[in-house]
Write a protein that holds these residues in place. Structure first.
Motif, short mmCIF file in Angstrom:
data_model
loop_
_atom_site.label_atom_id
_atom_site.label_comp_id
_atom_site.label_asym_id
_atom_site.label_seq_id
_atom_site.Cartn_x
_atom_site.Cartn_y
_atom_site.Cartn_z
N CYS A 234 0.88 -1.18 0.00
CA CYS A 234 0.00 0.00 0.00
C CYS A 234 0.91 1.23 0.00
CB CYS A 234 -0.88 -0.03 1.24
SG CYS A 234 -2.11 1.25 1.29
N ASP A 235 1.42 1.54 -1.21
CA ASP A 235 2.51 2.50 -1.37
C ASP A 235 2.10 3.92 -0.99
OD1 ASP A 235 5.10 2.24 -2.03
OD2 ASP A 235 4.86 2.80 -4.14
N ARG A 236 0.91 4.34 -1.39
CA ARG A 236 0.46 5.71 -1.15
C ARG A 236 -0.62 5.72 -0.09
NH1 ARG A 236 4.69 6.52 -3.35
NH2 ARG A 236 4.92 7.13 -5.52
N GLY A 237 -0.52 4.80 0.86
CA GLY A 237 -1.48 4.74 1.95
C GLY A 237 -0.73 4.44 3.22
N CYS A 238 -0.97 3.27 3.80
CA CYS A 238 -0.37 2.97 5.10
C CYS A 238 1.03 2.39 4.97
CB CYS A 238 -1.26 2.03 5.89
SG CYS A 238 -1.50 0.44 5.11
N GLY A 239 1.47 2.06 3.74
CA GLY A 239 2.83 1.57 3.56
C GLY A 239 3.05 0.12 3.95
N LYS A 240 1.96 -0.60 4.23
CA LYS A 240 2.11 -1.99 4.65
C LYS A 240 2.02 -2.95 3.46
CE LYS A 240 2.14 -0.89 8.99
NZ LYS A 240 3.47 -0.70 9.57
N TRP A 241 2.70 -4.10 3.62
CA TRP A 241 2.60 -5.16 2.62
C TRP A 241 1.36 -6.00 2.89
CZ3 TRP A 241 5.54 -5.83 -1.67
CH2 TRP A 241 6.74 -5.11 -1.74
N PHE A 242 0.78 -6.55 1.84
CA PHE A 242 -0.32 -7.49 2.01
C PHE A 242 -0.33 -8.48 0.85
CE2 PHE A 242 -3.09 -5.56 -1.19
CZ PHE A 242 -2.68 -4.25 -1.21
N HIS A 243 -1.21 -9.46 0.94
CA HIS A 243 -1.32 -10.46 -0.11
C HIS A 243 -2.61 -10.26 -0.91
CE1 HIS A 243 1.45 -13.57 2.04
NE2 HIS A 243 2.13 -12.76 1.26
N ALA A 244 -2.58 -10.65 -2.15
CA ALA A 244 -3.78 -10.57 -2.97
C ALA A 244 -3.88 -11.79 -3.87
CB ALA A 244 -3.75 -9.31 -3.82
N ALA A 245 -5.11 -12.25 -4.08
CA ALA A 245 -5.37 -13.32 -5.03
C ALA A 245 -5.97 -12.69 -6.26
CB ALA A 245 -6.31 -14.35 -4.42
N ARG A 246 -5.31 -12.87 -7.41
CA ARG A 246 -5.76 -12.19 -8.62
C ARG A 246 -5.86 -13.18 -9.78
NH1 ARG A 246 -3.04 -9.50 -12.97
NH2 ARG A 246 -1.04 -10.13 -12.11
N ASP A 247 -6.86 -12.99 -10.61
CA ASP A 247 -6.99 -13.80 -11.82
C ASP A 247 -6.20 -13.12 -12.92
OD1 ASP A 247 -7.99 -14.93 -14.29
OD2 ASP A 247 -9.52 -15.89 -13.06
N THR A 248 -5.19 -13.80 -13.47
CA THR A 248 -4.33 -13.15 -14.46
C THR A 248 -5.01 -13.02 -15.82
OG1 THR A 248 -3.33 -15.26 -15.04
CG2 THR A 248 -2.20 -13.95 -13.37
N VAL A 249 -6.15 -13.65 -16.00
CA VAL A 249 -6.86 -13.53 -17.28
C VAL A 249 -7.85 -12.37 -17.22
CG1 VAL A 249 -8.37 -14.69 -18.92
CG2 VAL A 249 -6.61 -16.00 -17.72
N THR A 250 -8.67 -12.34 -16.18
CA THR A 250 -9.71 -11.30 -16.09
C THR A 250 -9.22 -10.08 -15.32
OG1 THR A 250 -10.57 -12.22 -14.04
CG2 THR A 250 -11.53 -13.04 -16.09
N MET A 251 -8.03 -10.16 -14.67
CA MET A 251 -7.48 -9.08 -13.84
C MET A 251 -8.34 -8.81 -12.60
SD MET A 251 -4.69 -8.14 -15.14
CE MET A 251 -3.81 -8.36 -16.66
N GLU A 252 -9.24 -9.74 -12.30
CA GLU A 252 -10.12 -9.52 -11.15
C GLU A 252 -9.44 -10.02 -9.87
OE1 GLU A 252 -14.35 -11.15 -9.35
OE2 GLU A 252 -13.49 -12.06 -11.15
N PHE A 253 -9.51 -9.20 -8.81
CA PHE A 253 -8.98 -9.65 -7.52
C PHE A 253 -10.03 -10.49 -6.81
CE2 PHE A 253 -6.06 -6.14 -8.25
CZ PHE A 253 -4.87 -6.69 -7.82
N LYS A 254 -9.63 -11.67 -6.32
CA LYS A 254 -10.57 -12.56 -5.63
C LYS A 254 -10.55 -12.29 -4.14
CE LYS A 254 -11.48 -15.16 -9.31
NZ LYS A 254 -12.78 -15.14 -9.96
#
Lengths: 117, 200
Positions: free
Chosen positions: A62-82
């Motif tokens: 979260c570069d321009r927010g709280c600066g914390k790292w997190f994990h994300a699940a993303r579909d590389t075809v639809t670009m949708e975050f799960k």
């Protein structure tokens, strides 16, 4: 454009407000068993990455927010975050259930090793 | 030996002419960067005892007491604002109060430049440089957040409805100032609703 939401502070934005940090859930072999690290394990840790078509698990900051790292699940075809989840956490069970191929294998191994421990 | 003395990062810039809003530098402000854990009740109470107001825990909010204002930067980081003259005293009080707690307080008064925007149409001017939707009801007095502004890292503080402070790192002061002077020119004024006035 990707629509990202930080699970730590709740900031929402596009990918320019965040920083992509590559594949998630990479474990350094020497941290867990420093005495018995094979060359192959070390090579896999440093260089070998999963490049799936479909559901993928990534690290984001979260570069321009709280600066914390997190994990994300993303579909590389639809670009949708799960899902967005904490940096020390595993994805929600329903998202793990959707994982295919190498990721499905990874989570199966991880969950069995953690239930043994 | 020459004496060390503070010089404003925007000292000597020309007064901007023909702008639709007012822009000026704020250089008399002291800033203290504070880190600690909100889960540590002793730490939270010790800070409150010194600055007079509890640290804001809700993301993107600020809190103030007298001439001291605290901006939320992260879940474990705050920026404490005071007058430049008081920052030194405040810092030593904080360090005394925080002894024994897992925390960090540093005087960063010279680290950032502050530019104040005032007037009708500030939001439209700032929105030329950021992806934030400043018309969202979240951005009212008491809101502050870090943002990407004109491709650089900046901190936005909503002081009042039409008064905004933009904090940027000192080395970006001139860049930000010039960007603001260009985007705030009166003929470049944007009207987000209704018919756009066409400059003659």
């Amino acid at each position: 454009m990707l629509a990202v939401k930080c699970p730590v502070c709740g900031a929402e934005g596009d990918e320019t407000d965040f920083h992509a940090g590559g594949q998630a859930h990479i474990r350094r072999p020497a941290t867990h068993d420093p005495a018995h690290v094979t060359d192959e394990e070390q090579r896999n840790y440093l260089f070998i990455r999963i490049n799936p078509k479909g559901l993928h698990f990534e690290r984001w900051r979260c570069d321009r927010g709280c600066g914390k790292w997190f994990h994300a699940a993303r579909d590389t075809v639809t670009m949708e975050f799960k899902a967005f989840y904490g940096v020390t956490e595993l994805p929600p069970a329903d998202v793990i259930a959707q994982a295919k191929g190498q990721w499905a294998e990874y989570f199966a191994n991880r969950l069995t090793s953690e239930s043994k421990a | 030996m020459s004496e060390l003395s503070y010089q404003s990062p925007l000292a000597g810039v020309a007064e901007p002419q023909g702008l639709s809003i007012s822009i000026r530098e704020i250089d008399e402000r002291g800033m203290i960067d504070l880190r600690g854990l909100t889960s540590d009740a002793g730490f939270m109470a010790a800070v409150k005892g010194v600055i007079g107001v509890g640290l804001p825990v809700k993301p993107r909010t600020s809190a103030s007491w007298g001439d001291v204002k605290v901006l939320w930067l992260s879940t474990d980081q705050w920026l404490i604002l005071s007058s430049r003259a008081r920052a030194h005293e405040l810092l030593s009080q904080l360090r005394d109060a925080l002894q024994g707690y897992h925390s960090l307080a540093v005087d960063v008064s010279d680290m950032r430049a502050i530019i104040r925007l005032e007037g009708d149409g500030c939001r439209e001017v700032i929105m030329k440089g950021t992806s934030l939707d400043l018309l969202d009801p979240e951005y009212v007095q008491g809101c502050c957040r870090r943002m990407r502004y004109a491709e650089i890292a900046a901190l936005l503080d909503v002081v009042e409805d039409n008064v905004f402070d933009i904090y940027v790192f000192r080395s970006f002061a001139h860049y930000t100032w010039n960007f603001l002077c260009a985007t705030a020119k009166a003929p470049a004024k944007l009207k987000l609703f209704g018919a756009q006035e066409v400059p003659a």
